[in-house]
Design a protein around this motif. Sequence first.
Motif, PDB file in Angstrom:
ATOM      1  N   SER A 109      70.010  48.697  47.631  1.00 34.92           N
ATOM      2  CA  SER A 109      70.432  47.781  48.690  1.00 34.92           C
ATOM      3  C   SER A 109      71.613  48.336  49.466  1.00 34.92           C
ATOM      4  N   ALA A 110      72.556  48.963  48.770  1.00 37.85           N
ATOM      5  CA  ALA A 110      73.724  49.543  49.446  1.00 37.85           C
ATOM      6  C   ALA A 110      73.286  50.608  50.438  1.00 37.85           C
ATOM      7  N   TYR A 111      72.324  51.437  50.032  1.00 39.42           N
ATOM      8  CA  TYR A 111      71.819  52.472  50.942  1.00 39.42           C
ATOM      9  C   TYR A 111      71.135  51.846  52.151  1.00 39.42           C
ATOM     10  N   LEU A 112      70.326  50.826  51.915  1.00 37.41           N
ATOM     11  CA  LEU A 112      69.630  50.176  53.020  1.00 37.41           C
ATOM     12  C   LEU A 112      70.621  49.573  54.009  1.00 37.41           C
ATOM     13  N   ILE A 113      71.635  48.896  53.492  1.00 41.95           N
ATOM     14  CA  ILE A 113      72.635  48.289  54.369  1.00 41.95           C
ATOM     15  C   ILE A 113      73.366  49.358  55.177  1.00 41.95           C
ATOM     16  N   GLU A 114      73.732  50.460  54.525  1.00 38.89           N
ATOM     17  CA  GLU A 114      74.423  51.550  55.220  1.00 38.89           C
ATOM     18  C   GLU A 114      73.574  52.136  56.342  1.00 38.89           C
ATOM     19  N   ASN A 115      72.267  51.982  56.224  1.00 39.15           N
ATOM     20  CA  ASN A 115      71.359  52.536  57.224  1.00 39.15           C
ATOM     21  C   ASN A 115      70.776  51.455  58.138  1.00 39.15           C
ATOM     22  N   GLY A 116      71.470  50.337  58.241  1.00 39.52           N
ATOM     23  CA  GLY A 116      71.117  49.322  59.217  1.00 39.52           C
ATOM     24  C   GLY A 116      69.944  48.440  58.860  1.00 39.52           C
ATOM     25  N   ILE A 117      69.583  48.379  57.588  1.00 43.55           N
ATOM     26  CA  ILE A 117      68.447  47.561  57.174  1.00 43.55           C
ATOM     27  C   ILE A 117      68.935  46.210  56.673  1.00 43.55           C
TER      28      ILE A 117
END
Length: 238
Positions: A62-70
Motif C-alpha cells: 500500500s505504501a508503494y501504491l500511495i507513493e505512486n499516486g494510486i
Amino acid sequence: MIGTSPLRRIVPAWTYRPGPDVSDTPPAGLVAAQRIAKGAAAAGLAVAAQGVSEQEVELAVSAYLIENGIDHVWTITNVGLGENTLVCFPTNPPTALRAVERDVLMVDVHPITADGSWGDCTRCAVIGDYPEAASALRDLERIHYETLEKCRPGMPANELFGISHERLTAEGYILLDQLGNIGHSLTAGAAYLHQFIDAGNDTPMWGAWAIEPFAARDGIAVKVEDLVWFGRNHCITM
C-alpha cells in the motif's frame, strides 16, 4: 436537467475494442498501470523475512501504491504465507499469520491509476533455506514464460490453457485456481469481461489478458502473473 453540464467526459484512458482491429501496441495507461503493479508486488516481496506478517506485507504494498499516486485497487491485495498460499481469492484478505523459517510469500496486486487503467501482477518469494520451494517457483516461472512465448493474436483462450496445463501437469504440478483457470481478460474498468483462460472458453484473445498459473508441487504452492497484450499482429508481455 440538474446541475451544470460538464465541459468534457471523464473516461478511462483505454477504450476497449474487441477483435482484430485492436491496436498493435498496448495503451500507455495500461503500460503505466502494470509497471506500478509490478513495482508494488516487488515492494511486498522486499519485506519478506521470518516473522513478517501478511498484513505487514500488505502495508508495504500500500505504501508503494500511495507513493505512486494510486488511491484505489479493483480487488483486494492478496497476500499469502504458509498454508494461506494455497488460496488466492478475493474472499481471503491478508491476516496476522507470520512467516516461519522456511516459507513462501505470495503477493497479488491490482492497482487502478488516476486515468482509469487497471494493472494486475503476482510474484512469489522463498523465505529461508527452502530448496524444494525454490525449485517449485523456478520451474513454474520457466513454464509460465515459455508459455507466454507461444501467445499469438486471436488464439482461443482454451488453446493457451491447454498449452500451460499440459506443461504444468507433466512437471508434477496441480492447478489450484478455484475456478480452474490460468487467467482472465482485463479491460479498463472491468476484469473477466471475456471470462477466463480455461478449458471451456474458446473466446479469441484480443487486447489485455492476465496470465497467472497458480499451482502446487509436492504441497508447495506458487504463482506468477503477467499481462499480455494480444495486438493486431503481435503479442507483448508487459
